[in-house]
Design a protein around this motif. Structure first.
Motif, PDB file in Angstrom:
ATOM      1  N   PHE A 145       0.848  -1.193   0.000  1.00  0.00           N
ATOM      2  CA  PHE A 145       0.000   0.000   0.000  1.00  0.00           C
ATOM      3  C   PHE A 145       0.879   1.237   0.000  1.00  0.00           C
ATOM      4  O   PHE A 145       2.085   1.177   0.236  1.00  0.00           O
ATOM      5  CB  PHE A 145      -0.967   0.014   1.194  1.00  0.00           C
ATOM      6  CG  PHE A 145      -0.301   0.107   2.542  1.00  0.00           C
ATOM      7  CD1 PHE A 145       0.068   1.323   3.079  1.00  0.00           C
ATOM      8  CD2 PHE A 145      -0.073  -1.031   3.301  1.00  0.00           C
ATOM      9  CE1 PHE A 145       0.652   1.414   4.332  1.00  0.00           C
ATOM     10  CE2 PHE A 145       0.508  -0.959   4.556  1.00  0.00           C
ATOM     11  CZ  PHE A 145       0.876   0.277   5.064  1.00  0.00           C
ATOM     12  N   ASN A 146       0.248   2.391  -0.282  1.00  0.00           N
ATOM     13  CA  ASN A 146       0.950   3.668  -0.336  1.00  0.00           C
ATOM     14  C   ASN A 146       0.096   4.726   0.340  1.00  0.00           C
ATOM     15  O   ASN A 146      -1.131   4.684   0.271  1.00  0.00           O
ATOM     16  CB  ASN A 146       1.189   4.093  -1.792  1.00  0.00           C
ATOM     17  CG  ASN A 146       1.985   3.088  -2.580  1.00  0.00           C
ATOM     18  OD1 ASN A 146       3.196   3.126  -2.596  1.00  0.00           O
ATOM     19  ND2 ASN A 146       1.295   2.172  -3.251  1.00  0.00           N
ATOM     20  N   PHE A 147       0.756   5.698   1.005  1.00  0.00           N
ATOM     21  CA  PHE A 147       0.036   6.884   1.459  1.00  0.00           C
ATOM     22  C   PHE A 147       1.016   8.043   1.569  1.00  0.00           C
ATOM     23  O   PHE A 147       2.230   7.868   1.663  1.00  0.00           O
ATOM     24  CB  PHE A 147      -0.718   6.642   2.773  1.00  0.00           C
ATOM     25  CG  PHE A 147       0.147   6.389   3.981  1.00  0.00           C
ATOM     26  CD1 PHE A 147       0.613   7.429   4.755  1.00  0.00           C
ATOM     27  CD2 PHE A 147       0.458   5.092   4.368  1.00  0.00           C
ATOM     28  CE1 PHE A 147       1.383   7.199   5.882  1.00  0.00           C
ATOM     29  CE2 PHE A 147       1.229   4.848   5.500  1.00  0.00           C
ATOM     30  CZ  PHE A 147       1.693   5.903   6.260  1.00  0.00           C
ATOM     31  N   VAL A 148       0.478   9.262   1.537  1.00  0.00           N
ATOM     32  CA  VAL A 148       1.284  10.479   1.538  1.00  0.00           C
ATOM     33  C   VAL A 148       0.785  11.391   2.645  1.00  0.00           C
ATOM     34  O   VAL A 148      -0.417  11.557   2.827  1.00  0.00           O
ATOM     35  CB  VAL A 148       1.180  11.214   0.182  1.00  0.00           C
ATOM     36  CG1 VAL A 148       2.017  12.489   0.199  1.00  0.00           C
ATOM     37  CG2 VAL A 148       1.619  10.310  -0.960  1.00  0.00           C
ATOM     38  N   THR A 149       1.727  11.978   3.416  1.00  0.00           N
ATOM     39  CA  THR A 149       1.349  12.926   4.454  1.00  0.00           C
ATOM     40  C   THR A 149       2.474  13.915   4.691  1.00  0.00           C
ATOM     41  O   THR A 149       3.623  13.520   4.906  1.00  0.00           O
ATOM     42  CB  THR A 149       1.005  12.209   5.774  1.00  0.00           C
ATOM     43  OG1 THR A 149       0.755  13.192   6.793  1.00  0.00           O
ATOM     44  CG2 THR A 149       2.125  11.305   6.244  1.00  0.00           C
ATOM     45  N   VAL A 164       4.880   7.183   1.808  1.00  0.00           N
ATOM     46  CA  VAL A 164       5.103   5.865   2.405  1.00  0.00           C
ATOM     47  C   VAL A 164       4.577   4.791   1.471  1.00  0.00           C
ATOM     48  O   VAL A 164       3.464   4.898   0.955  1.00  0.00           O
ATOM     49  CB  VAL A 164       4.413   5.749   3.776  1.00  0.00           C
ATOM     50  CG1 VAL A 164       4.543   4.327   4.322  1.00  0.00           C
ATOM     51  CG2 VAL A 164       5.000   6.755   4.755  1.00  0.00           C
ATOM     52  N   SER A 165       5.381   3.782   1.247  1.00  0.00           N
ATOM     53  CA  SER A 165       4.935   2.629   0.480  1.00  0.00           C
ATOM     54  C   SER A 165       5.374   1.365   1.199  1.00  0.00           C
ATOM     55  O   SER A 165       6.435   1.326   1.822  1.00  0.00           O
ATOM     56  CB  SER A 165       5.502   2.654  -0.942  1.00  0.00           C
ATOM     57  OG  SER A 165       6.915   2.612  -0.929  1.00  0.00           O
ATOM     58  N   ALA A 179       9.062  -1.597   4.048  1.00  0.00           N
ATOM     59  CA  ALA A 179       8.402  -0.291   4.013  1.00  0.00           C
ATOM     60  C   ALA A 179       9.424   0.761   3.583  1.00  0.00           C
ATOM     61  O   ALA A 179      10.587   0.720   4.004  1.00  0.00           O
ATOM     62  CB  ALA A 179       7.841   0.063   5.384  1.00  0.00           C
ATOM     63  N   THR A 180       8.986   1.685   2.747  1.00  0.00           N
ATOM     64  CA  THR A 180       9.853   2.775   2.299  1.00  0.00           C
ATOM     65  C   THR A 180       9.233   4.110   2.694  1.00  0.00           C
ATOM     66  O   THR A 180       8.066   4.373   2.398  1.00  0.00           O
ATOM     67  CB  THR A 180      10.053   2.741   0.775  1.00  0.00           C
ATOM     68  OG1 THR A 180      10.659   1.498   0.408  1.00  0.00           O
ATOM     69  CG2 THR A 180      10.953   3.881   0.319  1.00  0.00           C
ATOM     70  N   VAL A 181      10.009   4.930   3.375  1.00  0.00           N
ATOM     71  CA  VAL A 181       9.581   6.277   3.757  1.00  0.00           C
ATOM     72  C   VAL A 181      10.437   7.262   2.969  1.00  0.00           C
ATOM     73  O   VAL A 181      11.661   7.285   3.101  1.00  0.00           O
ATOM     74  CB  VAL A 181       9.750   6.506   5.273  1.00  0.00           C
ATOM     75  CG1 VAL A 181       9.423   7.956   5.627  1.00  0.00           C
ATOM     76  CG2 VAL A 181       8.859   5.556   6.060  1.00  0.00           C
TER      77      VAL A 181
END
Length: 263
Positions: free
Chosen positions: A3-7, A12-13, A19-21
């Motif tokens: 999954f991916n998200f942005v903040t 973040v993926s 996990a990659t930040v």
């Protein structure tokens, strides 16, 4: 799991056990302002609560890992002591969270990793740098001391004597110089390929045993790191009030050499 998200300029993926930040303020060379620091903290804490993450990669964009603390934010901050300490508390929380992260952590560095950006890389377990990386503990250039636990990390990696010289000189090192001095673990011509190979090599090992060793050492060192972070917090406030710091910031903005007086 993927999954991916942005903040807050942080991407973040998650792909399987990795996990990659990604610090993502390319227009500012990923300079760390308060919002970005908070975004990193919340991202790391959310990932740490996910089951099955064995490796965390901290990286930046193509042209920069992180140019360090946001100079423009420092100018706006001025003499606001309460906000200064609030930012330092955020920095310290980020460093503790990263250092004690319950997975193997890798910094993948391209371009500059300067000041606080370099401190964050030092807080990870393994630093992999592309050949064009530029690493600098360059707080001295604006009349400040290193923060982000740099005093702790540098003394452990290269010894107190060499750490002092590195901090006092504020010299920018290329990737090969940093490797020779024992500040990073690997130099790569192709960062993505080298990172993939390193991740795969870890995933083939009994990684839970590796993580347990990491956490034992982190817990052993935690009191000293906390003490260093607290000392840096109050010392940095003192340095921010000096004439040399004001001159360093002014010279940076005016793109000239600073004229320090030792005051």
């Amino acid at each position: 799991m993927a999954f991916n998200f942005v903040t807050d300029n942080v991407d973040v993926s998650v792909n399987g056990r990795v996990a990659t930040v990604k610090m993502n303020r390319p227009e500012a060379l990923n300079a760390l302002n308060k919002e970005m620091i908070k975004g990193l903290i919340s991202s790391l804490k959310e990932i740490s609560e996910s089951d099955g993450i064995d490796i965390l990669v901290l990286t930046g964009t193509e042209k920069a890992f992180s140019a360090g603390g946001d100079i423009k934010a420092m100018l706006v901050l001025g003499d606001d002591e309460q906000e200064f300490y609030s930012i330092m508390d955020c920095i310290n929380e980020l460093v503790i969270t990263l250092y004690n992260f319950p997975a193997i952590t890798i910094s993948a560095v391209s371009g500059p990793a300067s000041g606080l950006g370099f401190s964050l890389a030092l807080a990870t377990d393994y630093i992999l740098a592309r050949e064009d990386a530029k690493l600098a503990m360059n707080f001295i250039g604006i009349g400040l001391i290193p923060d982000g636990g740099a005093h702790f990390f540098l003394a452990k990696m290269i010894g107190e004597s060499m750490a002092k010289q590195l901090v006092w000189e504020g010299k920018t090192l290329n990737a090969h110089e940093a490797y020779t001095q024992g500040l990073i673990h690997e130099v790569a011509s192709d960062l993505d390929t080298a990172l993939t190979e390193k991740i795969h090599s870890y995933l083939k090992k009994p990684v839970q045993a590796m993580i347990k060793t990491k956490l034992i050492l982190a817990e052993l060192n935690r009191p000293k790191l906390l003490k260093v972070l607290e000392l840096e917090k109050y010392a940095q406030r003192k340095m921010s009030e000096t004439k040399d710091h004001r001159e360093g910031i002014k010279a940076f903005v005016e793109k000239r050499a600073p004229k320090f007086t030792g005051r």
